[in-house]
Design a protein around this motif. Sequence first.
Motif, PDB file in Angstrom:
ATOM      1  N   SER A 140      19.311 -91.983 -43.569  1.00  0.00           N
ATOM      2  CA  SER A 140      20.308 -92.456 -44.526  1.00  0.00           C
ATOM      3  C   SER A 140      20.744 -93.847 -44.110  1.00  0.00           C
ATOM      4  O   SER A 140      20.592 -94.242 -42.959  1.00  0.00           O
ATOM      5  N   VAL A 141      21.243 -94.606 -45.068  1.00  0.00           N
ATOM      6  CA  VAL A 141      21.731 -95.952 -44.807  1.00  0.00           C
ATOM      7  C   VAL A 141      23.124 -96.074 -45.408  1.00  0.00           C
ATOM      8  O   VAL A 141      23.514 -95.275 -46.255  1.00  0.00           O
ATOM      9  N   THR A 142      23.857 -97.083 -44.971  1.00  0.00           N
ATOM     10  CA  THR A 142      25.192 -97.335 -45.479  1.00  0.00           C
ATOM     11  C   THR A 142      25.154 -98.593 -46.327  1.00  0.00           C
ATOM     12  O   THR A 142      24.548 -99.591 -45.937  1.00  0.00           O
ATOM     13  N   VAL A 143      25.803 -98.554 -47.475  1.00  0.00           N
ATOM     14  CA  VAL A 143      25.873 -99.706 -48.356  1.00  0.00           C
ATOM     15  C   VAL A 143      27.081-100.548 -47.931  1.00  0.00           C
ATOM     16  O   VAL A 143      28.183-100.028 -47.792  1.00  0.00           O
ATOM     17  N   SER A 144      26.840-101.850 -47.717  1.00  0.00           N
ATOM     18  CA  SER A 144      27.933-102.751 -47.319  1.00  0.00           C
ATOM     19  C   SER A 144      28.824-103.049 -48.527  1.00  0.00           C
ATOM     20  O   SER A 144      28.479-102.730 -49.671  1.00  0.00           O
ATOM     21  N   THR A 145      29.929-103.710 -48.282  1.00  0.00           N
ATOM     22  CA  THR A 145      30.827-104.079 -49.374  1.00  0.00           C
ATOM     23  C   THR A 145      30.171-105.075 -50.324  1.00  0.00           C
ATOM     24  O   THR A 145      30.591-105.207 -51.466  1.00  0.00           O
ATOM     25  N   LYS A 146      29.113-105.747 -49.868  1.00  0.00           N
ATOM     26  CA  LYS A 146      28.366-106.669 -50.724  1.00  0.00           C
ATOM     27  C   LYS A 146      27.203-105.972 -51.424  1.00  0.00           C
ATOM     28  O   LYS A 146      26.397-106.613 -52.084  1.00  0.00           O
ATOM     29  N   GLY A 147      27.074-104.657 -51.243  1.00  0.00           N
ATOM     30  CA  GLY A 147      25.996-103.911 -51.884  1.00  0.00           C
ATOM     31  C   GLY A 147      24.675-103.979 -51.132  1.00  0.00           C
ATOM     32  O   GLY A 147      23.631-103.625 -51.657  1.00  0.00           O
ATOM     33  N   GLN A 148      24.713-104.419 -49.880  1.00  0.00           N
ATOM     34  CA  GLN A 148      23.491-104.556 -49.088  1.00  0.00           C
ATOM     35  C   GLN A 148      23.242-103.305 -48.261  1.00  0.00           C
ATOM     36  O   GLN A 148      24.174-102.610 -47.873  1.00  0.00           O
ATOM     37  N   ILE A 149      21.948-103.050 -48.011  1.00  0.00           N
ATOM     38  CA  ILE A 149      21.558-101.962 -47.112  1.00  0.00           C
ATOM     39  C   ILE A 149      20.562-102.510 -46.103  1.00  0.00           C
ATOM     40  O   ILE A 149      19.957-103.556 -46.322  1.00  0.00           O
ATOM     41  N   VAL A 150      20.404-101.807 -44.996  1.00  0.00           N
ATOM     42  CA  VAL A 150      19.389-102.149 -44.004  1.00  0.00           C
ATOM     43  C   VAL A 150      18.381-101.010 -44.003  1.00  0.00           C
ATOM     44  O   VAL A 150      18.739 -99.854 -43.773  1.00  0.00           O
ATOM     45  N   LEU A 151      17.131-101.345 -44.298  1.00  0.00           N
ATOM     46  CA  LEU A 151      16.098-100.322 -44.270  1.00  0.00           C
ATOM     47  C   LEU A 151      15.738-100.021 -42.823  1.00  0.00           C
ATOM     48  O   LEU A 151      15.543-100.945 -42.021  1.00  0.00           O
ATOM     49  N   PRO A 152      15.613 -98.751 -42.470  1.00  0.00           N
ATOM     50  CA  PRO A 152      15.244 -98.405 -41.095  1.00  0.00           C
ATOM     51  C   PRO A 152      13.903 -99.050 -40.702  1.00  0.00           C
ATOM     52  O   PRO A 152      13.006 -99.205 -41.545  1.00  0.00           O
ATOM     53  N   ALA A 153      13.788 -99.433 -39.449  1.00  0.00           N
ATOM     54  CA  ALA A 153      12.581-100.109 -38.949  1.00  0.00           C
ATOM     55  C   ALA A 153      11.316 -99.301 -39.236  1.00  0.00           C
ATOM     56  O   ALA A 153      10.290 -99.872 -39.612  1.00  0.00           O
ATOM     57  N   GLU A 154      11.380 -97.993 -39.088  1.00  0.00           N
ATOM     58  CA  GLU A 154      10.196 -97.161 -39.328  1.00  0.00           C
ATOM     59  C   GLU A 154       9.734 -97.272 -40.782  1.00  0.00           C
ATOM     60  O   GLU A 154       8.538 -97.352 -41.065  1.00  0.00           O
ATOM     61  N   VAL A 155      10.674 -97.318 -41.699  1.00  0.00           N
ATOM     62  CA  VAL A 155      10.335 -97.458 -43.121  1.00  0.00           C
ATOM     63  C   VAL A 155       9.686 -98.814 -43.363  1.00  0.00           C
ATOM     64  O   VAL A 155       8.665 -98.925 -44.039  1.00  0.00           O
ATOM     65  N   ARG A 156      10.280 -99.884 -42.789  1.00  0.00           N
ATOM     66  CA  ARG A 156       9.717-101.231 -42.957  1.00  0.00           C
ATOM     67  C   ARG A 156       8.310-101.318 -42.391  1.00  0.00           C
ATOM     68  O   ARG A 156       7.410-101.876 -43.030  1.00  0.00           O
ATOM     69  N   ARG A 157       8.118-100.752 -41.202  1.00  0.00           N
ATOM     70  CA  ARG A 157       6.776-100.782 -40.582  1.00  0.00           C
ATOM     71  C   ARG A 157       5.779-100.011 -41.436  1.00  0.00           C
ATOM     72  O   ARG A 157       4.666-100.484 -41.696  1.00  0.00           O
ATOM     73  N   THR A 158       6.147 -98.831 -41.881  1.00  0.00           N
ATOM     74  CA  THR A 158       5.243 -97.976 -42.651  1.00  0.00           C
ATOM     75  C   THR A 158       4.795 -98.662 -43.936  1.00  0.00           C
ATOM     76  O   THR A 158       3.627 -98.582 -44.311  1.00  0.00           O
ATOM     77  N   LEU A 159       5.721 -99.351 -44.605  1.00  0.00           N
ATOM     78  CA  LEU A 159       5.412 -99.964 -45.898  1.00  0.00           C
ATOM     79  C   LEU A 159       5.050-101.444 -45.798  1.00  0.00           C
ATOM     80  O   LEU A 159       4.775-102.083 -46.809  1.00  0.00           O
ATOM     81  N   GLY A 160       5.071-102.001 -44.589  1.00  0.00           N
ATOM     82  CA  GLY A 160       4.724-103.409 -44.412  1.00  0.00           C
ATOM     83  C   GLY A 160       5.772-104.347 -44.993  1.00  0.00           C
ATOM     84  O   GLY A 160       5.456-105.438 -45.448  1.00  0.00           O
ATOM     85  N   ILE A 161       7.020-103.924 -44.965  1.00  0.00           N
ATOM     86  CA  ILE A 161       8.114-104.747 -45.488  1.00  0.00           C
ATOM     87  C   ILE A 161       8.618-105.661 -44.375  1.00  0.00           C
ATOM     88  O   ILE A 161       8.951-105.194 -43.294  1.00  0.00           O
ATOM     89  N   VAL A 162       8.612-106.962 -44.648  1.00  0.00           N
ATOM     90  CA  VAL A 162       9.087-107.950 -43.676  1.00  0.00           C
ATOM     91  C   VAL A 162      10.147-108.810 -44.350  1.00  0.00           C
ATOM     92  O   VAL A 162      10.361-108.702 -45.563  1.00  0.00           O
ATOM     93  N   GLY A 163      10.811-109.661 -43.574  1.00  0.00           N
ATOM     94  CA  GLY A 163      11.794-110.565 -44.151  1.00  0.00           C
ATOM     95  C   GLY A 163      11.188-111.355 -45.292  1.00  0.00           C
ATOM     96  O   GLY A 163      10.089-111.875 -45.168  1.00  0.00           O
ATOM     97  N   GLY A 164      11.861-111.403 -46.419  1.00  0.00           N
ATOM     98  CA  GLY A 164      11.347-112.111 -47.592  1.00  0.00           C
ATOM     99  C   GLY A 164      10.560-111.228 -48.538  1.00  0.00           C
ATOM    100  O   GLY A 164      10.213-111.659 -49.634  1.00  0.00           O
ATOM    101  N   SER A 165      10.248-109.990 -48.118  1.00  0.00           N
ATOM    102  CA  SER A 165       9.542-109.073 -49.021  1.00  0.00           C
ATOM    103  C   SER A 165      10.422-108.786 -50.225  1.00  0.00           C
ATOM    104  O   SER A 165      11.642-108.736 -50.128  1.00  0.00           O
ATOM    105  N   ARG A 166       9.779-108.579 -51.354  1.00  0.00           N
ATOM    106  CA  ARG A 166      10.510-108.235 -52.575  1.00  0.00           C
ATOM    107  C   ARG A 166      10.341-106.749 -52.845  1.00  0.00           C
ATOM    108  O   ARG A 166       9.273-106.191 -52.627  1.00  0.00           O
ATOM    109  N   LEU A 167      11.421-106.127 -53.313  1.00  0.00           N
ATOM    110  CA  LEU A 167      11.399-104.709 -53.654  1.00  0.00           C
ATOM    111  C   LEU A 167      11.809-104.553 -55.109  1.00  0.00           C
ATOM    112  O   LEU A 167      12.737-105.193 -55.583  1.00  0.00           O
ATOM    113  N   GLU A 168      11.089-103.685 -55.815  1.00  0.00           N
ATOM    114  CA  GLU A 168      11.464-103.335 -57.183  1.00  0.00           C
ATOM    115  C   GLU A 168      12.477-102.201 -57.101  1.00  0.00           C
ATOM    116  O   GLU A 168      12.274-101.235 -56.373  1.00  0.00           O
ATOM    117  N   VAL A 169      13.567-102.324 -57.833  1.00  0.00           N
ATOM    118  CA  VAL A 169      14.628-101.321 -57.819  1.00  0.00           C
ATOM    119  C   VAL A 169      14.639-100.618 -59.176  1.00  0.00           C
ATOM    120  O   VAL A 169      14.752-101.263 -60.218  1.00  0.00           O
TER     121      VAL A 169
END
Length: 84
Positions: free
Chosen positions: A3-32
Amino acid sequence: MSSVTVSTKGQIVLPAEVRRTLGIVGGSRLEVTVIGNEVVLKPVRGDPVQPRDCVSTIPNTAGPLSVERMDELLDQAFVRNAKP
């Protein structure tokens, strides 16, 4: 499942394992997408990032920079140089 916590600005931090598994790095774009009462994030796959797109300079500052500050400056440079 993590689980992640949403900041007051609406931001979340994806867990490192999720980023590694999906190849998400700084600057990656995500479809919501909202499906029912669920938020679905999917990596936007496009042209792979070219090394030349990651090259930038960090402004000269007095004294050494912390790793966190270097990461912040590199992220800012990446966003500035990102192609739409």
